[in-house]
Write an enzyme that holds these catalytic residues in place. Structure first.
Site, PDB file in Angstrom:
ATOM      1  N   ASP A 487       4.602 -12.743  -7.026  1.00  0.00           N
ATOM      2  CA  ASP A 487       3.172 -12.434  -7.115  1.00  0.00           C
ATOM      3  C   ASP A 487       2.617 -12.537  -8.531  1.00  0.00           C
ATOM      4  OD1 ASP A 487       2.066 -11.882  -4.694  1.00  0.00           O
ATOM      5  OD2 ASP A 487       2.560  -9.759  -4.700  1.00  0.00           O
TER       6      ASP A 487
HETATM    7  C1  GLC Z   1       2.042  -6.194  -9.291  1.00  0.00           C
HETATM    8  C2  GLC Z   1       3.533  -6.052  -9.215  1.00  0.00           C
HETATM    9  C3  GLC Z   1       4.129  -6.955  -8.215  1.00  0.00           C
HETATM   10  C4  GLC Z   1       3.378  -6.846  -6.919  1.00  0.00           C
HETATM   11  C5  GLC Z   1       1.887  -7.063  -7.149  1.00  0.00           C
HETATM   12  C6  GLC Z   1       1.093  -6.972  -5.892  1.00  0.00           C
HETATM   13  O1  GLC Z   1       1.714  -7.425  -9.780  1.00  0.00           O
HETATM   14  O2  GLC Z   1       4.131  -6.296 -10.444  1.00  0.00           O
HETATM   15  O3  GLC Z   1       5.487  -6.645  -8.054  1.00  0.00           O
HETATM   16  O4  GLC Z   1       3.861  -7.777  -6.032  1.00  0.00           O
HETATM   17  O5  GLC Z   1       1.425  -6.121  -8.048  1.00  0.00           O
HETATM   18  O6  GLC Z   1       0.787  -5.688  -5.532  1.00  0.00           O
HETATM   19  C1  GLC Z   2       6.284  -7.081  -4.602  1.00  0.00           C
HETATM   20  C2  GLC Z   2       5.428  -7.606  -3.469  1.00  0.00           C
HETATM   21  C3  GLC Z   2       5.999  -8.852  -2.870  1.00  0.00           C
HETATM   22  C4  GLC Z   2       6.342  -9.845  -3.928  1.00  0.00           C
HETATM   23  C5  GLC Z   2       7.244  -9.240  -4.993  1.00  0.00           C
HETATM   24  C6  GLC Z   2       7.504 -10.179  -6.142  1.00  0.00           C
HETATM   25  O1  GLC Z   2       7.443  -6.541  -4.085  1.00  0.00           O
HETATM   26  O2  GLC Z   2       5.250  -6.633  -2.467  1.00  0.00           O
HETATM   27  O3  GLC Z   2       5.099  -9.410  -1.961  1.00  0.00           O
HETATM   28  O4  GLC Z   2       6.961 -10.929  -3.318  1.00  0.00           O
HETATM   29  O5  GLC Z   2       6.632  -8.083  -5.511  1.00  0.00           O
HETATM   30  O6  GLC Z   2       6.394 -10.364  -6.937  1.00  0.00           O
END
Ligand code: GLC
Ligand code: GLC
Length: 814
Positions: A487
């Site tokens: 993400d």
């Molecule tokens: C923040 C977190 C990530 C997560 C994203 C979406 O970027 O670092 O891990 O997936 O939020 O909520």
């Molecule tokens: C968080 C989010 C997931 C994402 C991951 C890596 O765990 O929930 O959707 O893939 O971060 O960024």
């Protein structure tokens, strides 16, 4: 250093001191009423949706960390001394303390000056209520007169609004007290048909419902005035902060025990029968009174607890194993499976690290979570798949999240995370392999929940597949969109505005940045869809899927290979990310794991080489870090990933979710030692001995362990709600132990550590119990199978044709 121990026989983790490094929590509820509960009684409850229908307040990120909860106070009415039997919030001295977190319940016990108190907290099956079953015992040699006070602080339902909109909320709070039951009914007078109720099994000495009346002016929960003086004030809340507190007096002879039951419930009335009498403003309580009466009764409460136990026996009874490694057994048989049910129920909403107001259910998250729970609750997996698919857009793309209460896609978060749609294929594949229920593919499912847009689920899968093909970049790799699985790899965001969301901001039109990770995922999903299409008789679809998978495979090998490992992505300038050409972020874990999982490079040695590079550059004793070298500054063209200080989260943290991809990849190249070694490095039970370093609960996975660049290397964060749960469960049960549902039956293909002489397992699969004994005769992974004593060809055991519901499988590895 440890703060407790596992009680394997009882499936409990026993915390033996309350001052754990972080709140160590458990979950209550498994259907529609949920709560989080810490080892010191902290936490909150909600109905279905942690944001939209919150029953009680918890205070996030407080000092101390874990604050607000299901607090009970005890008072010695002769001396006036009072204490919290769960330690918090008074934090007085306890002579003895333990918290047993079990399957859907927690028991917090302590002793203070000869008075022992033990409270069992749980949510009965099929009910929207929680029980606190308090047992008091006088272990003194003299009689004692005690007061017990309960307490909850009600949330005014919408948790974010409750936390921010004080100009309104300080004036809306309302309660009723009737027949010694406290009813919280804020907004019931208008559009809400639901209320909360809080009851006690005993005759009350008093109650309070106005927070400040209970606490007294300028006092906190650690020294409520009502408890100090030993008398409630009978306050009725008008505005401000409604609470519920019962006061019960208990006289105990030496050796005598008494049980007091507190019940907190959520109840909905029919819209046309809200009030009684009809045109009054008084809650109609006829619908809830029988329920209240039922759970004031100890016999009923005990029976409800036994049903809950039986429920978990059934769920965990689908897969049980006995291996040479206690940490493997513990996680597979109890805690990892249990955590998978938590991620099924909570997704990423409510934990110590998730406030319950930030996120709905993630499209990619929930599809992946399926891998970990489908065998335990196949019917509910079916429902989840259909809900997820209904939020898919006609383009094949998906809302990134939806709210569980409304089941509608969340517009604020939007879509265009280009990996999202492919996970639906992965999820459906897992469901079909587990259940053999092909009818799900014909289920009519709308797009974007729009009535009239229904198409068979199978058509949703086809659109998922086409989504990537319609969005290929300059190298023929899938465009990344807002981000892929990572993400925080935001290649089109280019954000230079403080506070702007990386998740929702897009500054570039995104026609250049490509993801090798999505390419790997695409190949995996396309092969899965080909297998599904083939069995559905859609030969042309199957052919197209395979041809496109092959084409993408070739593209990855051409443009996604860096010589020693797979490239991660191409940025908006068409430059490589995750390549030796880069200054920082030269190698990433995701494409190494996922491309191998998809079968790319298995034949020509690329896969092995990539895994060798993971070992050399990314593996640490605490797990495999996400990338190296960590980004030491903000790269506007990479986005959020470079906002984290080195070693944390996606910037070279050990992001546990993707470690099992490498575990699986190692089994695919036949390396059982490396697979189990990586598995063990992040196994919470195996890390229990270093709880002072790890700091999170030793019974569940955390999303992240700080990487080698962080000053706190080895420290875990974001426990419980992480895709790590499902992927590790999948990796250990289906790839290392190798008991893997496939379309035609159960494959038995273990890839074990060389030292293991074998293991045994029991697996229920499509109504049949498989008792599996694996023994090692040689050092390799070649399997020969005997089913009920007869040798069979290959490694897939088909469901018995003769209606037998038990099968013995002997597997010999050589
Ligand atoms: C923040 C977190 C990530 C997560 C994203 C979406 O970027 O670092 O891990 O997936 O939020 O909520
Ligand atoms: C968080 C989010 C997931 C994402 C991951 C890596 O765990 O929930 O959707 O893939 O971060 O960024």
């Amino acid at each position: 250093m440890k703060y407790g121990h596992f009680d394997d026989a009882n499936r409990e983790y026993v915390i033996t001191r309350p001052d754990t490094p972080l709140p160590w929590i458990n979950y209550l509820g498994c259907q529609s009423y949920f709560g989080i509960i810490s080892a010191t009684g902290g936490g909150y409850s909600y109905y279905r949706d942690a944001r939209l229908r919150r029953l009680t307040r918890g205070r996030y990120n407080n000092v101390p960390f874990d604050f607000g909860g299901r607090y009970i106070y005890l008072r010695d009415d002769k001396s006036g001394e009072y204490w919290s039997p769960s330690w918090m919030p008074t934090r007085g001295k306890l002579d003895d303390y333990s918290c047993r977190h079990g399957m859907g319940y927690s028991v917090i016990s302590s002793k203070h000056d000869g008075i022992s108190a033990s409270t069992r907290y749980f949510v009965p099956l099929d009910e929207t209520l929680e029980i606190w079953q308090l047992t008091l015992t006088n272990e003194r040699s003299t009689p004692v007169e005690l007061s017990a006070f309960s307490s909850v602080e009600f949330c005014l339902w919408e948790a974010l609004d409750d936390f921010t909109n004080f100009q309104r909320n300080f004036s809306t709070g309302q309660v009723e007290v009737d027949d010694e039951v406290i009813y919280h009914k804020t907004e019931y007078r208008e559009r809400r048909n639901h209320f909360a109720w809080f009851a006690c099994s005993e005759k009350l000495a008093g109650f309070d419902t106005q927070r400040e009346a209970f606490l007294g002016p300028w006092r906190g929960w650690d020294e409520p005035a009502a408890v100090e003086r030993g008398a409630s004030s009978g306050s009725i809340a008008h505005g401000w902060s409604p609470i519920g507190s019962h006061h019960v007096r208990v006289a105990l002879k030496p050796g005598e025990s008494r049980q007091i039951i507190f019940v907190l419930g959520y109840h909905e009335n029919p819209a046309d029968a809200k009030f009684d009498p009809p045109n009054s403003q008084t809650i109609n309580k006829k619908t809830v009174k029988p329920l209240i009466a039922k759970y004031r009764d100890k016999v009923q409460v005990d029976a409800a607890f036994e049903r809950l136990r039986a429920h978990w026996d059934t769920l965990l009874g689908v897969y049980q194993t006995h291996t040479p490694d206690i940490h493997t057994d513990r996680m597979v048989n109890v805690w990892n499976a249990y955590q998978c049910m938590a991620t099924f129920n909570m997704s990423r909403s409510a934990s110590t690290f998730e406030s319950g107001i930030g996120r709905g259910l993630g499209f990619r998250d929930s599809n992946q979570d399926l891998l970990g729970f489908v065998h335990m609750v196949p019917e509910r997996a079916r429902e989840r798949i259909l809900d997820l698919a209904a939020t898919q857009l006609p383009t094949g793309g998906a809302y990134h999240q939806y709210q569980p209460l409304t089941k509608k896609g969340n517009n604020d978060i939007g879509g265009n995370f280009n990996d999202d749609p492919h996970w639906l294929i992965v999820g459906v594949g897992a469901y079909l392999k587990e259940t053999g229920d092909w009818s799900i593919l014909d289920e009519p499912v709308p797009f974007d929940n729009a009535p009239g847009s229904e198409q068979p689920l199978y058509e949703h899968l086809r659109r998922s597949f086409r989504y990537a093909l319609e969005r290929l970049g300059p190298h023929g790799l899938p465009l990344i969109g807002r981000a892929d699985w990572n993400d925080c790899l935001n290649l089109n965001c280019f954000s230079n505005t403080p506070g702007e969301s990386f998740q929702t901001t897009t500054s570039k039109d995104g026609k250049v940045a490509e993801s090798v990770f999505i390419a790997g995922l695409f190949v995996l999903a396309a092969k899965e869809l080909a297998a599904i299409a083939e069995r559905r008789g859609a030969k042309d679809d199957a052919k197209t899927c395979l041809a496109e998978a092959e084409r993408m495979d070739a593209t990855v090998r051409k443009h996604g290979w860096d010589g020693e490992w797979f490239v991660r992505a191409y940025d908006d300038f068409g430059r490589k990310i995750g390549s030796k050409e880069c200054e920082e972020g030269k190698i990433f874990i995701e494409p190494q794991g996922f491309c191998v999982l998809a079968g790319i490079g298995l034949e020509d040695g690329m896969a092995k080489k990539a895994l060798e590079s993971v070992k050399t550059h990314l593996a640490t004793p605490h797990g495999i870090v996400l990338q190296q070298p960590a980004y030491s500054r903000y790269y506007i063209e990479y986005g959020e990933i470079s906002t984290y200080p080195p070693g944390y989260k996606e910037n070279a943290g050990i992001f546990c979710h993707n470690n099992p991809w490498v575990v699986i990849a190692e089994t695919m190249v036949g390396n059982g030692d490396a697979a189990h070694d990586y598995y063990s490095r992040i196994n919470p039970s195996a890390r229990e001995a270093i709880s002072d370093v790890h700091r999170c609960e030793p019974y569940v996975y955390a999303q992240m362990i700080a990487g080698r660049d962080a000053p706190t290397h080895g420290e875990a964060k974001n426990s419980w709600l992480t895709g790590t749960a499902a992927w590790n469960y999948y990796a250990i049960t289906q790839w290392i132990l190798g008991i893997r549902p496939e379309y035609e039956g159960l494959r038995i293909a273990p890839v074990l550590p060389a030292q293991w002489p074998g293991f045994s397992a029991m697996r229920k699969f499509r109504g049949v119990t498989y008792r599996i004994a694996v023994s090692r005769k040689g050092p390799g992974n070649k399997v020969s199978l005997k089913v009920d004593g007869k040798p069979i060809d290959g490694a897939v055991v088909a469901p018995p044709k003769d209606g037998k519901n038990e099968v013995a499988v002997e597997a010999v590895l050589s």
